[in-house]
Write a protein that holds these residues in place. Structure first.
Motif, mmCIF file in Angstrom:
data_model
loop_
_atom_site.group_PDB
_atom_site.id
_atom_site.type_symbol
_atom_site.label_atom_id
_atom_site.label_comp_id
_atom_site.label_asym_id
_atom_site.label_seq_id
_atom_site.Cartn_x
_atom_site.Cartn_y
_atom_site.Cartn_z
ATOM 1 N N ALA A 199 58.096 53.650 29.950
ATOM 2 C CA ALA A 199 57.802 52.371 30.596
ATOM 3 C C ALA A 199 56.708 52.522 31.644
ATOM 4 C CB ALA A 199 59.070 51.804 31.233
ATOM 5 N N ALA A 200 56.799 53.563 32.480
ATOM 6 C CA ALA A 200 55.815 53.763 33.548
ATOM 7 C C ALA A 200 54.428 54.063 32.985
ATOM 8 C CB ALA A 200 56.264 54.902 34.464
ATOM 9 N N VAL A 201 54.362 54.934 31.984
ATOM 10 C CA VAL A 201 53.076 55.311 31.395
ATOM 11 C C VAL A 201 52.417 54.116 30.722
ATOM 12 C CG1 VAL A 201 52.003 56.669 29.549
ATOM 13 C CG2 VAL A 201 53.606 57.753 31.113
ATOM 14 N N VAL A 202 53.203 53.345 29.975
ATOM 15 C CA VAL A 202 52.650 52.195 29.258
ATOM 16 C C VAL A 202 52.144 51.132 30.219
ATOM 17 C CG1 VAL A 202 53.264 50.242 27.780
ATOM 18 C CG2 VAL A 202 53.944 52.559 27.133
ATOM 19 N N VAL A 203 52.940 50.784 31.220
ATOM 20 C CA VAL A 203 52.530 49.743 32.174
ATOM 21 C C VAL A 203 51.274 50.173 32.924
ATOM 22 C CG1 VAL A 203 53.179 48.509 34.276
ATOM 23 C CG2 VAL A 203 54.840 48.785 32.427
ATOM 24 N N LEU A 204 51.268 51.401 33.429
ATOM 25 C CA LEU A 204 50.100 51.889 34.162
ATOM 26 C C LEU A 204 48.879 51.977 33.250
ATOM 27 C CD1 LEU A 204 49.054 53.005 36.866
ATOM 28 C CD2 LEU A 204 49.702 55.297 36.069
ATOM 29 N N GLY A 205 49.079 52.517 32.049
ATOM 30 C CA GLY A 205 47.962 52.672 31.125
ATOM 31 C C GLY A 205 47.351 51.359 30.687
ATOM 32 N N PHE A 206 48.181 50.335 30.538
ATOM 33 C CA PHE A 206 47.668 49.031 30.131
ATOM 34 C C PHE A 206 47.013 48.270 31.291
ATOM 35 C CE2 PHE A 206 50.318 49.013 26.192
ATOM 36 C CZ PHE A 206 49.305 48.638 25.317
ATOM 37 N N LEU A 207 47.468 48.503 32.518
ATOM 38 C CA LEU A 207 46.974 47.718 33.646
ATOM 39 C C LEU A 207 45.690 48.266 34.263
ATOM 40 C CD1 LEU A 207 50.198 46.666 35.589
ATOM 41 C CD2 LEU A 207 48.700 45.246 34.188
ATOM 42 N N VAL A 208 45.465 49.573 34.160
ATOM 43 C CA VAL A 208 44.288 50.166 34.811
ATOM 44 C C VAL A 208 42.976 49.569 34.312
ATOM 45 C CG1 VAL A 208 42.952 52.296 35.080
ATOM 46 C CG2 VAL A 208 45.404 52.298 35.530
ATOM 47 N N PRO A 209 42.697 49.523 32.987
ATOM 48 C CA PRO A 209 41.413 48.965 32.544
ATOM 49 C C PRO A 209 41.168 47.519 32.975
ATOM 50 C CG PRO A 209 42.404 50.253 30.797
ATOM 51 C CD PRO A 209 43.445 50.105 31.863
ATOM 52 N N PRO A 210 42.116 46.576 32.753
ATOM 53 C CA PRO A 210 41.843 45.200 33.184
ATOM 54 C C PRO A 210 41.699 45.061 34.695
ATOM 55 C CG PRO A 210 44.082 45.407 32.383
ATOM 56 C CD PRO A 210 43.387 46.656 32.008
ATOM 57 N N PHE A 211 42.435 45.865 35.472
ATOM 58 C CA PHE A 211 42.291 45.791 36.931
ATOM 59 C C PHE A 211 40.903 46.245 37.352
ATOM 60 C CE2 PHE A 211 42.517 47.906 41.082
ATOM 61 C CZ PHE A 211 42.881 46.825 41.882
ATOM 62 N N LEU A 212 40.420 47.332 36.785
ATOM 63 C CA LEU A 212 39.083 47.823 37.132
ATOM 64 C C LEU A 212 37.993 46.856 36.679
ATOM 65 C CD1 LEU A 212 39.425 51.656 36.361
ATOM 66 C CD2 LEU A 212 39.577 50.472 38.574
ATOM 67 N N ILE A 213 38.270 46.137 35.588
ATOM 68 C CA ILE A 213 37.329 45.098 35.153
ATOM 69 C C ILE A 213 37.340 43.934 36.145
ATOM 70 C CG2 ILE A 213 36.904 43.342 33.380
ATOM 71 C CD1 ILE A 213 37.970 45.381 31.326
ATOM 72 N N LEU A 214 38.533 43.525 36.571
ATOM 73 C CA LEU A 214 38.667 42.383 37.485
ATOM 74 C C LEU A 214 37.952 42.631 38.800
ATOM 75 C CD1 LEU A 214 40.080 39.597 37.977
ATOM 76 C CD2 LEU A 214 41.962 40.907 38.997
ATOM 77 N N VAL A 215 38.055 43.849 39.348
ATOM 78 C CA VAL A 215 37.444 44.157 40.647
ATOM 79 C C VAL A 215 35.983 44.585 40.513
ATOM 80 C CG1 VAL A 215 39.666 44.751 41.660
ATOM 81 C CG2 VAL A 215 38.273 46.564 40.617
ATOM 82 N N GLY A 216 35.470 44.628 39.292
ATOM 83 C CA GLY A 216 34.040 44.900 39.100
ATOM 84 C C GLY A 216 33.641 46.348 38.948
ATOM 85 N N VAL A 217 34.628 47.259 38.827
ATOM 86 C CA VAL A 217 34.278 48.673 38.650
ATOM 87 C C VAL A 217 33.725 48.881 37.231
ATOM 88 C CG1 VAL A 217 35.184 51.024 38.548
ATOM 89 C CG2 VAL A 217 35.978 49.433 40.325
ATOM 90 N N ILE A 218 34.363 48.257 36.239
ATOM 91 C CA ILE A 218 33.860 48.297 34.869
ATOM 92 C C ILE A 218 33.137 46.990 34.608
ATOM 93 C CG2 ILE A 218 34.489 48.453 32.429
ATOM 94 C CD1 ILE A 218 36.958 49.993 33.232
ATOM 95 N N LYS A 219 31.865 47.081 34.201
ATOM 96 C CA LYS A 219 31.054 45.875 34.012
ATOM 97 C C LYS A 219 30.450 45.877 32.610
ATOM 98 C CE LYS A 219 29.798 45.712 38.918
ATOM 99 N NZ LYS A 219 28.681 45.666 39.912
#
Length: 219
Positions: A199-219
């Protein structure tokens, strides 16, 4: 229900790994991964043949999982005709109830998620449902980035991942128990730890990319 549930565990881990390609290899690497899924086993299978077989297997698993859940729900409701006088005696029933509503939430999210990347294409760059082309071909990576630039899409995704984490935590343990793999204290502890880890690995793994996109790190 246990077997179809474990198949979903395999799928979400595989899907999470694919999403992390955007961090490791950028848009180009993510696009290569997405296109490779459509080219697997060509020419033995037609283009996108493997992907459609995989999708059909997931649809079958969903049908079996929902049918199993509804059957068990009906069996549980019919097993006792009178209500319990003390709520604390039915802790497992309450836990199962949470699993059911979490499963319904995830089913609704899957429908939204599929529509988001195939039909509606919510994007934060003002292009709406337009095509995303890179080097003359469709770019799933560009669509992914444009989609998670919208804050409310990320919020929906965040809530869905929390529901997924809770579902995986209890569901993984329950599946191992159903299959007879928790007959000792050590086995039960291992199953519970594995459920928490998945559960922890899946939630963290799925949330990292969209969060970094939202804050502008991934463009």
């Amino acid at each position: 229900m246990a077997i179809s549930g474990l198949y979903f565990v395999f799928f979400v881990l595989f899907h999470m790994y694919g999403n992390l390609k955007i961090l490791i290899s950028g848009v180009a690497g993510f696009d290569d991964y997405a296109h490779h899924l459509r080219e697997m086993f060509v020419p033995i299978l037609p283009y996108s043949g493997f992907l459609w077989l995989f999708r059909l297997s997931l649809i079958l698993a969903v049908v079996l999982h929902v049918w199993s859940a509804s059957t068990l729900w009906a069996r549980a409701n019919g097993a006792r005709r009178t209500k319990y006088s003390v709520k604390s005696t039915v802790q497992r029933t309450l836990s199962s109830q949470a699993m059911r509503w979490g499963g319904i939430t995830l089913l609704l999210f899957i429908l939204f998620h599929l529509a988001q990347f195939t039909v509606v294409k919510f994007t934060g760059d003002g292009r709406g449902g337009g095509d995303f082309i890179r080097d003359g071909v469709q770019s799933p990576g560009l669509l992914l980035i444009a989609s998670f630039q919208i804050w409310w899409v990320f919020v929906i995704y965040l809530l869905a991942m929390i529901a997924l984490g809770l579902h995986l935590h209890h569901g993984t343990w329950s599946a191992f128990q159903t299959l007879g793999l928790t007959n000792t204290a050590k086995a039960r502890a291992t199953a519970k730890g594995l459920g928490l880890a998945v559960a922890a690995v899946v939630v963290l793994g799925f949330l990292v990319p969209p969060f970094l996109i939202l804050v502008g790190v991934i463009k």
